[in-house]
Each structure stands twice: as structure tokens, then as C-alpha cells.
Design an enzyme around this catalytic site. Structure first.
Site, PDB file in Angstrom:
ATOM      1  N   GLN B 128       0.831  -1.197   0.000  1.00 49.61           N
ATOM      2  CA  GLN B 128       0.000   0.000   0.000  1.00 49.61           C
ATOM      3  C   GLN B 128       0.865   1.247   0.000  1.00 49.61           C
ATOM      4  O   GLN B 128       1.747   1.384   0.849  1.00 49.61           O
ATOM      5  CB  GLN B 128      -0.899   0.005   1.239  1.00 49.61           C
ATOM      6  CG  GLN B 128      -1.918   1.131   1.236  1.00 49.61           C
ATOM      7  CD  GLN B 128      -2.774   1.104   2.495  1.00 49.61           C
ATOM      8  OE1 GLN B 128      -2.295   1.382   3.587  1.00 49.61           O
ATOM      9  NE2 GLN B 128      -4.046   0.764   2.345  1.00 49.61           N
ATOM     10  N   GLY B 129       0.631   2.130  -0.960  1.00 52.32           N
ATOM     11  CA  GLY B 129       1.358   3.400  -1.014  1.00 52.32           C
ATOM     12  C   GLY B 129       0.409   4.547  -0.796  1.00 52.32           C
ATOM     13  O   GLY B 129      -0.038   5.194  -1.748  1.00 52.32           O
ATOM     14  N   SER B 131       0.429   6.672   2.675  1.00 53.06           N
ATOM     15  CA  SER B 131       1.057   7.712   3.506  1.00 53.06           C
ATOM     16  C   SER B 131       2.300   8.282   2.831  1.00 53.06           C
ATOM     17  O   SER B 131       2.963   7.613   2.033  1.00 53.06           O
ATOM     18  CB  SER B 131       1.471   7.132   4.856  1.00 53.06           C
ATOM     19  OG  SER B 131       0.361   6.650   5.549  1.00 53.06           O
ATOM     20  N   SER B 163       4.012  -1.235   4.008  1.00 54.94           N
ATOM     21  CA  SER B 163       4.235  -2.607   4.470  1.00 54.94           C
ATOM     22  C   SER B 163       4.395  -3.525   3.264  1.00 54.94           C
ATOM     23  O   SER B 163       3.641  -3.387   2.302  1.00 54.94           O
ATOM     24  CB  SER B 163       3.051  -3.101   5.301  1.00 54.94           C
ATOM     25  OG  SER B 163       2.762  -2.192   6.320  1.00 54.94           O
ATOM     26  N   GLU B 246     -15.851  -4.195   6.065  1.00 50.48           N
ATOM     27  CA  GLU B 246     -15.494  -4.271   7.479  1.00 50.48           C
ATOM     28  C   GLU B 246     -16.663  -4.880   8.249  1.00 50.48           C
ATOM     29  O   GLU B 246     -17.761  -4.341   8.247  1.00 50.48           O
ATOM     30  CB  GLU B 246     -15.159  -2.865   7.991  1.00 50.48           C
ATOM     31  CG  GLU B 246     -14.926  -2.768   9.476  1.00 50.48           C
ATOM     32  CD  GLU B 246     -13.901  -3.752   9.964  1.00 50.48           C
ATOM     33  OE1 GLU B 246     -14.241  -4.514  10.878  1.00 50.48           O
ATOM     34  OE2 GLU B 246     -12.780  -3.796   9.434  1.00 50.48           O
TER      35      GLU B 246
END
Lengths: 310, 382
Positions: B128-129, B131, B163, B246
Site C-alpha cells: 500500500q502506497g 502515507s 508494508s 469491514e
């Protein structure tokens, strides 16, 4: 598996809440507990819930509302004793302080093996002129007389008493959150409602968080009481652990929320006139019933360390 | 209200339990934390086993190869796998839990066909990119920009807290496609193959001493416009579509682990419970985790009904704070035994949980959200 309120429980909750809103406004709470109040609650079925076939989880839903309205009196113990009499309870461990002694029909004494029933008229009790909670009169007793067997299941009385007291504490925590939030939206300082400042907003968010976590614990304990055997594979969720854990969570939430609500109300929070102190003082009283948070937490630890995992 | 599970849920549990009993003994021990290619292999091998057994994409719709499991089945799955000490989702986290569901909701047929089957069977690892050094809590202020050039975007910028960046095949990246628009309305969501020229991944060493994250530097990286998911400048909405996946089960595995750590301590063999107030403090942590376990069930119950209450919003805040209290207690109870980490889970617990109140929405941001969305307090500037 379902830890949400059923439709029937929602109706039960709303029914008791509207009855309390009409009959026990905070002005009545300030007058304290008496037989008239007991009779009105009894007529609404509060003390005969078990005899009327309601589950322990249902009882928790009702008692939570009693807490929200800060209703005074030996309510949980009368509900548990359930024979239509006003029943208080006390642990035979000094210092002994009996609550509502002048209103009681029967006093249940714990800590002697099976519960004993004592006639309150036989007590030598010294009444406090200034009880911590103005709605909870207390009297000092040096020696409790022997009583007769109370004829109730002591273990169940204790487990349900812990869980339902936790439900009352949950109601206090919930109402305190509401009081503080409402005030923070109205009260303007520095040209803004104080609830817009993070310093206040975050306190309020923590109040809600503590309350919601405690609510889950209380409902879970109520459901566990109904099932008597918690059958999740491998979860050592004994009833004692869940009930005492719920009281730790709800009791700590009620006291913390009472302190924070006082702070949010500022100087007014320190006045007799603003209701917040009534809720906080009740929370302090309840922390001494069915054992304190600290004692219950230690008991949770002991229960969790027992090699009873399936 | 009841704690008892239905017969159907119990048979799901029993079937899973039986499968785990067969699979787990054959599993090699987990590789060291910094051995990323071994970790990738270990985690994706497990994903393959899940896939073969029909447990991959548990919460994905059946039409996309998932199992379409109910919220309660998801709860049971995470509970049982954690209890059995099965591998956690690991490097498959972003693909199965975030990018996959995003593609299901917003991807084109080509994008779905290219990625979903590979994610499910462990052939494709995502990172994931989102932040950036200058865009943390204020994520929407991100500045990595994608400039249109024919059928390509040209990317320049820097991402952080990525991550699995070291070993990922593909990344989900948020980039600015309209620098003039209000910040939430100029962002697009891109599928970024991590082997494109101009991408440099640098491991980032954390307080655990290992590289749990990476920094990603993007220099004139050319990506086809066809890799955009959703409309141009609609990326902020796209990235939030996974919220509907979710079901309140995000912390189940970690709660099961936390309760196990507590119970092991509560037996009194590792630490002296009579010292100070340790017994009561440990009891409070256990009460915390039992309550959060109950809250998880309550949230799952509400998800089953298609409702969502305040409980879902407070879970992350309450959980991360509870874990940190427990971490504090671990160090206190261990005393000087806490001076070495090595294989001591309790010391590691204290270090690891420092991140919980920061990652995925800092506690202060959580409190703002709770205060505004649930309590209706005045909004913060955005």
C-alpha cells in the site's frame, strides 16, 4: 451468537425508560428511596422480572436504565431476592455499613457461607448524618446478628448481583456521557462551544468509548448467566470471570466518566445543583458493593489462571 | 442475546478445526522477521493452502472466487486460526483485505480478471502506497503527483510506511491528479506494478530492529492510465469503499493472542503475581480484552443485521489503548527480565504495541472522529 439487543429487548428498554422518565425525574431521585418509589417500580414489574420469565440479559437491560436514571434504593438486591420485599445486602466484613437500613424489610448477609436473612429491626445501627451519596443513607453496624438461611442460591445471587450492579454502573456511565456532551455543545467560551476544543472533545470521546466497551462486557455477562455454561471452544470464560470483568469495566467507566463530567462542567460541576455529583457518588457507592474493581480484577486474574480451558 | 453459536456456525468451526489439525503439523517453522523472500514464500504458501481448502477470500463474494462467509463465520475463522497458532494473513494483507475488495467494488472487468484470482491463490502480493512523509493523519494532503502524458501517468514523489514494499508485485497507490482541486477531490487510485523503472524501495527499520515497512521513491514512473481504478480524481472515495467489507473482525486474531498471553501470565509461573498490584492490574487487562472480545461479538452481531453502532467506531481506539496498558504491565511484571527481547513475547509486546495508537488512524484522530460523527460535536478544520 448475538450480543445485540433483540426487538423484544429494545421494547423492554424503551418501555422502562419512558416509565422512569415520567415517574422518576432527577428531582425525585434527589428525594431518595422510599416505599412509594419501591411500589411504583414493583408495579412496573422491575422486582418480579425473574418470576415473570425474563432472562438475566433482560434484567441487565432493565437495570441499565435504572442506572441511567440514577434511581436510588437497594434495587438489584430486591430484584434478586424477588419475593416482593425490600431486600438489602451487606458483607459480614468490617467496616460494616448498611444502606437504606430504615427502608429495608430484610437484610441479606454475605460472607458466612450461604446467605443469611437478618431482620433489620434487630440491628444496632448508627445512622450517618452526612452520607457520601445523598441518595444512599448509610448506617454503621458493629456486629451483625446471626440470621436465618435466606433460601436463595448464594452462588447465583452473587454472580447475578455482580453482573446487574455492573449493568447499573453502565447506565450511570452512559448518562454521564450524555450530560457532559450536551453541556459541551451549549457552553461557550472563547466564542466557541467548548466541545469543539480537542481538549474537551477527546475527553468526551473517551467517555463514550469506555461506555461502549463496558456495555459489551455487561451484555456478555448477562448472556453468560443465562447459559450458565459458556461453551466457546477454549475460551475459559467462566461466569465469575465475565461477571466480575464486567463490573470492573462498568465500575471503572462510571467513576471515570463521573470525574470527567465534573471537569467538563467546570465550576458548575462542583455545585450541589448540577446533577453530575449524584451519578459520580452513586458510582463510588456501587464500587463497594459486590466487591470493588480492584478486588474483582484480582479475582478475574485468578479465574483466568485456572487450568480450566477445554 | 446469546453467546451460543448456531449449529451451522458450530459445524463451520468443527470443519475448520479438523482442517487445521491436518495442515498445521506439516507447516515449516516461520522464517526470521527480516528474511523477506522467505516470509513471502511462507505466507503465500499458506494462502495457497487456504485457497485449495476453500478458505481464501473468506469475505469476498462467491462470484469473485470468495467464500461469501457471514460475519460470524469470519469471526470464527480468525478465532480458530489464531487459537491454533496458524499463520496470520501476513504479506497477503493488502491484497486480500484492501486492494482485492477495492477492485471488486470499483475495478473494471479487465482489472478484476488480472488480479483477483492471483490474490486469492497467493500468486500476487500487494503493498500500500498511501502515507507520505508530509501526509500522515492528514492523508488527503498527499503530494505524490501523477501527470498525464498520452495514455500514461508519470509519477513523482515519495511514499512511506509501505508494508511489504520489499517483496510486493503490485501496489495500491494514491496519487494527486489535480493539484488545483480541493485536496480530497484531486486524488486518484492506481494499480502500480512494483517492477516499473523509476521505483526504488528502501527498507525502514523500526523500533523492533527489523524492517516492517519500506519507503518508496517514485521518479518519472510511467504507468498506463488503464491502471487507474475508478474515475480520475475520485480516489478518495474509492479508497473508502472497503469500509463496507469491514465486519468488525479486524482485531479478532490479535485479541485471541492477547488473551492467551494474559492467561499464561495469570498462571503465575512467569511473573510474581503477589508483587505490588500486579494481580489486579493483570486482571484489569484480562477484563479489558474479555470486554473487547464481547464488543467484537456485538459488532459482528450488528454487522449481521446490517446495522452499525458506536461500538464499531470505538473498537480501534479502545483496543490499541488496552494493548498498550498490557504492554506496560508486561514490562513492570518482568522487571529486569524485560531487559532482553530475544524470544520474549512480552517484551516484544511492549515494543510492537507502541505503533498501535499511531498506525491506521492515530488515537487522536479516532477521538476526533468519535467526537464528531457519534457525539455530534463541532468539526475540526479539514
Amino acid at each position: 451468537m448475538d450480543l445485540d439487543l433483540s426487538d423484544d429487548q429494545v421494547a423492554l428498554r424503551d418501555g422502562i425508560a419512558s416509565m422512569l422518565a415520567a415517574r422518576v425525574p432527577i428531582e425525585r431521585v434527589r428525594e431518595g428511596f422510599d416505599r412509594a418509589l419501591f411500589d411504583e417500580l414493583a408495579a412496573a414489574g422491575v422486582f418480579s422480572l425473574r418470576a415473570d420469565g425474563f432472562s438475566w440479559a433482560d434484567c441487565a437491560v432493565v437495570v441499565e436504565q435504572l442506572g441511567r436514571f440514577c434511581v436510588p434504593g437497594p434495587l438489584v438486591t430486591s430484584l434478586l431476592f424477588g419475593d416482593g420485599r425490600i431486600a438489602g445486602a451487606v458483607m459480614d466484613r468490617p467496616p460494616i455499613w448498611v444502606e437504606h437500613v430504615d427502608a429495608l424489610d430484610v437484610l441479606l448477609v454475605a460472607g458466612r457461607g450461604d446467605l443469611e436473612a437478618v431482620d433489620p429491626a434487630t440491628l444496632v445501627a448508627e445512622r450517618s448524618p452526612w452520607p457520601l451519596d445523598p441518595c444512599t443513607p448509610v448506617a454503621r453496624v458493629d456486629t451483625l446478628p446471626r440470621g436465618k438461611p435466606a433460601g436463595v442460591d448464594t452462588a447465583q445471587f452473587e454472580a447475578a448481583g455482580i453482573a446487574l450492579t455492573a449493568a447499573f454502573q453502565l447506565g450511570l456511565a452512559d448518562r454521564l456521557t450524555e450530560l457532559a456532551v450536551d453541556y459541551a455543545k451549549e457552553r461557550v467560551q472563547f466564542d466557541r462551544p467548548i466541545g469543539g476544543f480537542q481538549a474537551i472533545k477527546h475527553l468526551l470521546a473517551d467517555m463514550l468509548t469506555r461506555t461502549e466497551v463496558a456495555r459489551a462486557a455487561v451484555y456478555s455477562a448477562g448472556a453468560a448467566l443465562d447459559e450458565m455454561v459458556v461453551n466457546e471452544a477454549g475460551t475459559p470464560a467462566s461466569i465469575a470471570r465475565l461477571a466480575r470483568g464486567a463490573k470492573v469495566m462498568a465500575g471503572d467507566a462510571a467513576i471515570a466518566n463521573g470525574k470527567v463530567a465534573t471537569q467538563v462542567f467546570g465550576g458548575m460541576g462542583f455545585t450541589w445543583e448540577v446533577d453530575v455529583h449524584l451519578y459520580l457518588k452513586r458510582a463510588w457507592v456501587l464500587d463497594t458493593q459486590f466487591e470493588s474493581s480492584d478486588r474483582n480484577a484480582a479475582a478475574v486474574c485468578i479465574a483466568a489462571g485456572e487450568p480450566n480451558r477445554s | 442475546m446469546e453467546l451460543r453459536y448456531s449449529d451451522a456456525d458450530e459445524s463451520f468451526r468443527a470443519e475448520l478445526h479438523a482442517w487445521l489439525e491436518v495442515e498445521l503439523p506439516a507447516l515449516a517453522p516461520p522464517p526470521p522477521r527480516d528474511a523477506w523472500s522467505e516470509r513471502r514464500k511462507w505466507d503465500t504458501d499458506w494462502q495457497r493452502r487456504l485457497f485449495d481448502a476453500g478458505y481464501a477470500g473468506l469475505h469476498w463474494p462467491k462470484e469473485y472466487g470468495g467464500r461469501g462467509a457471514s460475519p460470524t463465520e469470519q469471526l470464527i475463522f480468525y478465532e480458530e486460526t489464531a487459537r491454533a497458532r496458524a499463520p496470520y494473513v501476513g504479506v497477503n494483507f493488502v491484497g486480500t483485505l484492501h486492494a482485492g475488495p477495492t477492485l471488486i467494488e470499483e475495478g473494471t472487468d479487465e482489472q478484476k480478471a488480472a488480479h483477483l484470482p492471483k490474490i486469492l491463490c497467493g500468486d500476487e502480493v500487494w503493498c500500500q502506497g498511501f502515507s507520505e512523509p508530509g501526509a500522515g493523519s492528514d492523508l488527503a494532503s498527499l503530494r505524490t503527483h501523477a501527470d498525464r502524458d498520452g495514455d500514461d501517468y508519470v509519477l513523482n514523489g515519495q511514499k512511506i510506511w509501505c508494508s511489504f514494499g520489499q517483496i510486493a508485485d503490485v501496489g495500491e497507490f494514491l496519487v494527486r491528479t489535480d493539484p488545483e482541486a480541493p485536496k480530497h477531490r484531486g486524488i486518484s487510485w492506481l494499480i502500480l506494478p512494483m517492477d516499473l523503472p523509476g521505483i526504488e524501495v528502501r527498507p525502514l527499520k523500526t523500533v523492533l530492529g527489523s524492517s516492517e515497512f519500506a519507503e518508496v521513491f517514485l521518479t518519472d514512473v510511467r504507468v498506463p492510465v488503464a491502471n487507474r481504478v475508478g474515475d480520475e480524481n475520485d480516489g478518495w472515495r474509492v479508497t473508502n469503499v472497503t469500509l463496507k467489507y469491514e465486519r468488525g473482525t479486524a482485531f479478532v486474531s490479535e485479541l485471541v493472542d492477547s488473551i492467551r498471553l494474559c492467561e499464561d501470565l495469570a498462571r503465575g509461573e512467569i511473573v510474581d503475581l503477589d508483587h505490588g498490584n500486579i494481580r489486579a492490574e493483570l486482571g484489569r487487562s484480562i477484563a479489558d480484552f474479555d470486554a473487547l472480545w464481547a464488543l467484537t461479538k456485538r459488532n459482528v452481531s450488528q454487522a449481521t443485521r446490517g446495522t452499525s453502532g458506536a461500538g464499531a467506531m470505538v473498537m480501534k481506539l479502545a483496543y490499541s489503548e488496552a494493548r498498550q496498558r498490557f504492554g506496560d504491565l508486561c514490562l513492570k511484571a518482568l522487571g529486569r527480565d524485560a531487559l532482553h527481547v530475544d524470544d520474549n513475547e512480552y517484551v516484544e509486546e511492549r515494543l510492537r504495541t507502541l505503533a498501535l495508537t499511531i498506525a491506521a488512524g492515530a488515537s487522536q484522530i479516532q477521538r476526533n472522529i468519535i467526537g464528531e460523527r457519534i457525539l455530534g460535536l463541532p468539526r475540526e478544520p479539514r
